[in-house]
Design an enzyme around this catalytic site. Structure first.
Site, mmCIF file in Angstrom:
data_model
loop_
_atom_site.group_PDB
_atom_site.id
_atom_site.type_symbol
_atom_site.label_atom_id
_atom_site.label_comp_id
_atom_site.label_asym_id
_atom_site.label_seq_id
_atom_site.Cartn_x
_atom_site.Cartn_y
_atom_site.Cartn_z
ATOM 1 N N GLY A 57 0.848 -1.182 0.000
ATOM 2 C CA GLY A 57 0.000 0.000 0.000
ATOM 3 C C GLY A 57 0.884 1.232 0.000
ATOM 4 O O GLY A 57 2.079 1.153 0.299
ATOM 5 N N GLY A 58 0.306 2.345 -0.336
ATOM 6 C CA GLY A 58 1.062 3.592 -0.350
ATOM 7 C C GLY A 58 1.447 4.043 1.045
ATOM 8 O O GLY A 58 1.006 3.482 2.053
ATOM 9 N N SER A 59 2.264 5.046 1.082
ATOM 10 C CA SER A 59 2.683 5.641 2.337
ATOM 11 C C SER A 59 1.461 6.074 3.147
ATOM 12 O O SER A 59 0.486 6.585 2.593
ATOM 13 C CB SER A 59 3.565 6.858 2.034
ATOM 14 N N GLY A 86 -1.636 2.540 6.316
ATOM 15 C CA GLY A 86 -1.990 1.749 7.493
ATOM 16 C C GLY A 86 -1.337 0.379 7.563
ATOM 17 O O GLY A 86 -1.721 -0.450 8.390
ATOM 18 N N ASP A 140 10.472 0.739 5.176
ATOM 19 C CA ASP A 140 11.076 1.797 5.992
ATOM 20 C C ASP A 140 12.294 1.272 6.747
ATOM 21 O O ASP A 140 13.300 1.973 6.889
ATOM 22 C CB ASP A 140 10.063 2.383 6.979
#
Length: 185
Positions: free
Chosen positions: A10-12, A15, A37
């Protein structure tokens, strides 16, 4: 089929990390959680270029509008990182991978190749661009605009076993949906 790896894409600010933590809490056996990350944080500073134009080096660069560009050096280390994750899973660890497929289907294929022979559950973590933009501002640790720009593009051409939407459900509810697909966890 016993799932060995859960890939959350999922994008930044969508969640993924919250879902991963909830999965660790509700799945009956221990699962490691590793994120993109973590990988970026492990890179040498010479490969993280957040202050100049995207694409100016071989590492990863973050532009003023939230764009992310990766170079050859990043890709080489990313392949080694994923090979390490695959090795952990092959050695018996259950692993949740929290990732952002900047290249959509091409990114999934890179990860799929590294995880070949393992039982993988592919999970799309969706969230409306306006919601992730608000989360991004609250977090304060991202380039403004990154979350909204990634909200849809990370899913283009990606094939999932299950999708969840954190804009309409809490992380724990999303984790419960995902856990239902994990047998003998």
């Amino acid at each position: 089929m016993t799932i060995q790896v859960i890939v959350l894409n999922g994008g930044s600010s969508s969640g993924k990390t919250g879902i991963a933590r909830c999965l660790q809490a509700i799945l009956p056996r221990p699962w490691l959680s590793l994120s993109v990350d973590d990988f970026v944080d492990a890179l040498p500073p010479s490969l993280v270029n957040s202050d100049s134009a995207p694409g100016s080096g071989s590492g990863i660069a973050f532009g003023q509008q939230g764009e992310v560009v990766v170079g050859e050096g990043f890709r080489e280390l990313e392949a080694a990182w994923m090979a390490g994750i695959a090795a952990m899973a092959r050695a018996g660890a259950r692993v949740i991978v929290d990732d952002v497929f900047l290249g959509g289907a091409a990114s999934q294929e890179r990860v799929r190749a590294q995880l070949e022979g393992l039982e993988v559950l592919w999970v799309g973590v969706r969230c409306d661009a306006a919601i992730v933009a608000g989360r991004e501002l609250t977090r304060g640790d991202r380039v403004v605009g990154m979350a909204a720009s990634q909200a849809e593009i990370v899913h283009e051409g990606v094939v999932y076993d299950v999708e969840v939407d954190t804009g309409h459900a809490e992380s724990l509810d999303c984790a419960r949906t995902i856990a239902a697909y994990v047998k003998d966890s």
